[in-house]
Design a protein around this motif. Sequence first.
Motif, mmCIF file in Angstrom:
data_model
loop_
_atom_site.group_PDB
_atom_site.id
_atom_site.type_symbol
_atom_site.label_atom_id
_atom_site.label_comp_id
_atom_site.label_asym_id
_atom_site.label_seq_id
_atom_site.Cartn_x
_atom_site.Cartn_y
_atom_site.Cartn_z
ATOM 1 N N ILE A 118 -10.709 -0.746 15.412
ATOM 2 C CA ILE A 118 -9.753 -0.857 16.510
ATOM 3 C C ILE A 118 -9.163 0.163 17.124
ATOM 4 O O ILE A 118 -8.373 0.246 18.065
ATOM 5 N N VAL B 213 3.694 4.445 11.969
ATOM 6 C CA VAL B 213 3.840 3.971 10.807
ATOM 7 C C VAL B 213 3.637 4.771 9.477
ATOM 8 O O VAL B 213 4.210 5.355 8.763
ATOM 9 N N GLY B 214 2.290 5.243 9.624
ATOM 10 C CA GLY B 214 1.414 5.787 8.567
ATOM 11 C C GLY B 214 2.234 7.445 8.568
ATOM 12 O O GLY B 214 2.598 7.860 7.472
ATOM 13 N N THR B 215 2.212 7.950 9.657
ATOM 14 C CA THR B 215 2.804 9.479 9.686
ATOM 15 C C THR B 215 4.269 9.363 8.992
ATOM 16 O O THR B 215 4.567 10.288 8.307
ATOM 17 N N ASP C 280 -3.912 13.387 12.846
ATOM 18 C CA ASP C 280 -3.288 14.630 13.488
ATOM 19 C C ASP C 280 -1.697 14.998 13.232
ATOM 20 O O ASP C 280 -1.392 15.927 12.961
ATOM 21 N N PHE C 281 -1.258 13.757 13.521
ATOM 22 C CA PHE C 281 0.210 13.755 13.248
ATOM 23 C C PHE C 281 0.601 14.061 11.921
ATOM 24 O O PHE C 281 1.519 14.857 11.380
ATOM 25 N N THR D 110 1.317 -5.335 17.181
ATOM 26 C CA THR D 110 -0.216 -4.997 17.672
ATOM 27 C C THR D 110 -1.157 -5.823 16.554
ATOM 28 O O THR D 110 -2.047 -6.520 17.127
ATOM 29 N N ARG E 158 -8.153 6.365 15.636
ATOM 30 C CA ARG E 158 -7.097 6.220 14.327
ATOM 31 C C ARG E 158 -7.074 7.947 13.715
ATOM 32 O O ARG E 158 -7.105 7.847 12.460
ATOM 33 N N PRO E 159 -6.786 8.673 14.489
ATOM 34 C CA PRO E 159 -6.747 10.066 13.819
ATOM 35 C C PRO E 159 -5.553 10.215 12.991
ATOM 36 O O PRO E 159 -4.646 9.279 12.866
ATOM 37 N N ILE F 155 -9.598 -6.840 10.292
ATOM 38 C CA ILE F 155 -8.805 -7.888 9.712
ATOM 39 C C ILE F 155 -8.391 -8.699 10.612
ATOM 40 O O ILE F 155 -8.151 -10.078 10.509
ATOM 41 N N ARG F 156 -7.458 -8.406 11.706
ATOM 42 C CA ARG F 156 -6.817 -9.261 12.359
ATOM 43 C C ARG F 156 -7.557 -9.801 13.582
ATOM 44 O O ARG F 156 -7.486 -10.937 13.964
ATOM 45 N N LEU G 196 1.000 -1.213 -0.163
ATOM 46 C CA LEU G 196 0.141 0.089 -0.091
ATOM 47 C C LEU G 196 0.938 1.196 0.011
ATOM 48 O O LEU G 196 0.613 2.184 -0.934
ATOM 49 N N TYR H 32 -2.286 7.969 2.334
ATOM 50 C CA TYR H 32 -1.074 7.988 1.750
ATOM 51 C C TYR H 32 -1.157 9.092 0.675
ATOM 52 O O TYR H 32 -0.178 9.478 0.241
ATOM 53 N N ARG I 141 4.384 10.177 18.297
ATOM 54 C CA ARG I 141 4.400 8.968 18.841
ATOM 55 C C ARG I 141 4.656 8.026 18.036
ATOM 56 O O ARG I 141 4.464 8.458 16.764
ATOM 57 N N SER I 142 5.203 6.834 18.188
ATOM 58 C CA SER I 142 5.782 5.999 16.858
ATOM 59 C C SER I 142 4.362 5.716 15.981
ATOM 60 O O SER I 142 3.474 5.442 16.566
ATOM 61 N N ARG J 266 -8.916 -2.367 20.079
ATOM 62 C CA ARG J 266 -8.880 -3.596 19.192
ATOM 63 C C ARG J 266 -9.423 -4.863 20.058
ATOM 64 O O ARG J 266 -8.616 -6.084 19.984
HETATM 65 C C1 EPZ Z 1 -0.223 1.022 10.316
HETATM 66 O O1 EPZ Z 1 -1.284 1.597 10.495
HETATM 67 C C2 EPZ Z 1 -0.899 -0.515 9.803
HETATM 68 N N1 EPZ Z 1 -1.463 -0.260 8.510
HETATM 69 C C3 EPZ Z 1 -1.669 -1.072 10.617
HETATM 70 O O2 EPZ Z 1 -1.723 -2.427 10.341
HETATM 71 C C4 EPZ Z 1 -0.888 -1.260 11.924
HETATM 72 O O3 EPZ Z 1 -1.465 -1.898 12.886
HETATM 73 C C5 EPZ Z 1 -0.235 0.142 12.533
HETATM 74 O O4 EPZ Z 1 0.627 0.647 11.285
HETATM 75 C C6 EPZ Z 1 0.676 0.100 13.838
HETATM 76 O O5 EPZ Z 1 1.718 -1.081 13.521
HETATM 77 C C7 EPZ Z 1 -0.915 0.017 7.276
HETATM 78 O O6 EPZ Z 1 0.277 -0.017 7.397
HETATM 79 C C8 EPZ Z 1 -1.701 0.338 6.181
HETATM 80 P P1 EPZ Z 1 0.193 4.118 13.164
HETATM 81 P P2 EPZ Z 1 -1.115 3.140 11.018
HETATM 82 O O7 EPZ Z 1 0.193 5.405 12.764
HETATM 83 O O8 EPZ Z 1 0.005 3.786 10.033
HETATM 84 C C9 EPZ Z 1 -1.913 6.846 16.428
HETATM 85 C C10 EPZ Z 1 -3.462 -3.951 9.716
HETATM 86 O O9 EPZ Z 1 -4.169 -4.777 10.333
HETATM 87 N N2 EPZ Z 1 -2.093 7.918 15.724
HETATM 88 O O10 EPZ Z 1 1.431 3.708 13.583
HETATM 89 O O11 EPZ Z 1 -2.584 3.898 10.638
HETATM 90 C C11 EPZ Z 1 -2.915 5.670 16.208
HETATM 91 O O12 EPZ Z 1 -4.151 5.839 16.475
HETATM 92 C C12 EPZ Z 1 -3.308 -2.573 9.879
HETATM 93 O O13 EPZ Z 1 -2.843 -4.350 8.599
HETATM 94 C C13 EPZ Z 1 -2.470 9.221 16.109
HETATM 95 O O14 EPZ Z 1 -2.849 9.248 17.363
HETATM 96 O O15 EPZ Z 1 -0.894 3.235 12.492
HETATM 97 C C14 EPZ Z 1 -2.523 4.360 17.000
HETATM 98 O O16 EPZ Z 1 -2.858 4.389 18.049
HETATM 99 C C15 EPZ Z 1 -4.326 -2.236 11.138
HETATM 100 N N3 EPZ Z 1 -2.258 10.368 15.287
HETATM 101 C C16 EPZ Z 1 -0.910 4.934 16.923
HETATM 102 O O17 EPZ Z 1 -0.697 6.148 16.695
HETATM 103 C C17 EPZ Z 1 -1.751 10.252 14.039
HETATM 104 O O18 EPZ Z 1 -1.890 11.009 13.378
HETATM 105 C C18 EPZ Z 1 -0.176 3.933 16.110
HETATM 106 O O19 EPZ Z 1 -0.853 4.126 14.722
HETATM 107 C C19 EPZ Z 1 -1.463 8.842 13.528
HETATM 108 C C20 EPZ Z 1 -1.469 7.726 14.587
#
Ligand code: EPZ
Length: 423
Positions: A117, A162-164, A123-124, A302, A120-121, A368-369, A25, A95, A159-160, A329
């Motif tokens: 789950i 992946v998407g950000t 904001d970052f 997770t 999932r904002p 999904i999970r 993706l 993305y 905070r850690s 979740r």
């Molecule tokens: C990615 O999601 C994965 N999805 C998720 O897999 C995975 O669970 C997640 O990373 C954690 O490893 C894809 O890669 C498409 P995050 P992502 O930003 O990027 C909070 C699956 O089953 N947060 O790492 O959306 C968020 O709410 C999926 O394949 C904010 O608060 O996850 C979470 O609590 C499910 N603000 C934490 O950070 C933001 O702007 C980590 O989320 C961004 C995130």
Amino acid sequence: MELIINGGRRLRGAVRVAGGKNSSLAIIAASALAPDVSTLENVPHCRDVETLLGILEALGASTSLEAGRLTIDARGLNGHVAPYDLCRSMRASFYTAGVLLGRMGRAQVPLPGGCSIGARPVDFHLRGFAALGARVVTEHGYMKASARRLKGNTFYVPRSSVGTTINLMMAASTARGATVLQNAAREPEVVDTAVFLNLMGARIKGAGTDAITIEGIKELHGNSYTIIPDRLEAGTYLMAGAASGGDVLVEGMIPEHLIALLAKMEEAGIEVIRNTDGVRARSVADLRAVDVDTAPYPGFATDLHPQMAALLTLARGASTIRETVFEARFAYTDELRRMGANIKAEGDSVHITGVERLTGAPVEAPDIRGGAAVLIAALAAEGTTEISRVENLDRGYEGLERKLRLLGAQISRGGSLESREVG
Ligand code: EPZ
């Protein structure tokens, strides 16, 4: 549509893992940064990939996916407004925000909805785009952002995430000057995306550590690349084999991507044999209870928590899984209880007391999970289980029935009225 499983059979044999959904993706989105053609190998045929390809086509790109080989021609990409309906159904659609900003200097992308789950904002992501000089507003359910050309900056990801990390890495690739992402996510999917972006001409260093530097360049070009294997699919099949008391070899996976899971499976009494092309998990004794804390990579993923919980419902003793990444979740626990599991979510943790056996029941895949957890339980349970909302499983797993039948499972897909074989 539902999956029908006659459980209680030990899974045995070998299964080859598909290419990574989450890596695909990110890299599919990244390929649209260049007005060029890219070819990606080992792309899984799953619904999330199909959804993202639909979004890129709505923006003017053309794509073709055949037997894991994806060709993306992004020369015709000319839209900057991502389609609301397609984006709403999948968070990774966000993305396109980083890609459209990086390529067109403007983006109008629906804010992704939460799912089962968590909230999932994004904001970052928004703060990161603003740090790179974009004007960012959110209105009518969209993020609207624009910048003549983004300007490199240092940004501490709160905070850690992946998407950000991935979204800002993509946007910064064509910015003027250097960007440093501090507290960057270290997941293999982040590294895979950085490697591909560098093949497109980007200048990224430090991916895989918590400090990533991106030297912006004016224009990127297409390239060819092979996606890394899906560590989450691999972990799911290893745990399915163990929960059924079987012996399963997952081929084509990278053991280093699952260090935490493999250690916990060994602690639970499962024999784990690593070789160059995969991992074999054998049940050699009764399962033992273990405690797990989820964490960002290289911690326990997770996305493997629900599957581990399903496995631990059959372990001797009491286990606790503390979920530190997502706040909600736990929907899968209701479904496992219907199958006789002694499992309860309390605060940020799931408490499990092992039972002798699970029994088949009508259940659903909440996400999904969570769906993968229910599937693992159904394969281990005595009797028949019907899993509804199978589309949630199809989002992240390609060829489920085919692969599970290779391991000896009795599984078919049928409408509620009749059962129909699917390849
Ligand atoms: C990615 O999601 C994965 N999805 C998720 O897999 C995975 O669970 C997640 O990373 C954690 O490893 C894809 O890669 C498409 P995050 P992502 O930003 O990027 C909070 C699956 O089953 N947060 O790492 O959306 C968020 O709410 C999926 O394949 C904010 O608060 O996850 C979470 O609590 C499910 N603000 C934490 O950070 C933001 O702007 C980590 O989320 C961004 C995130």
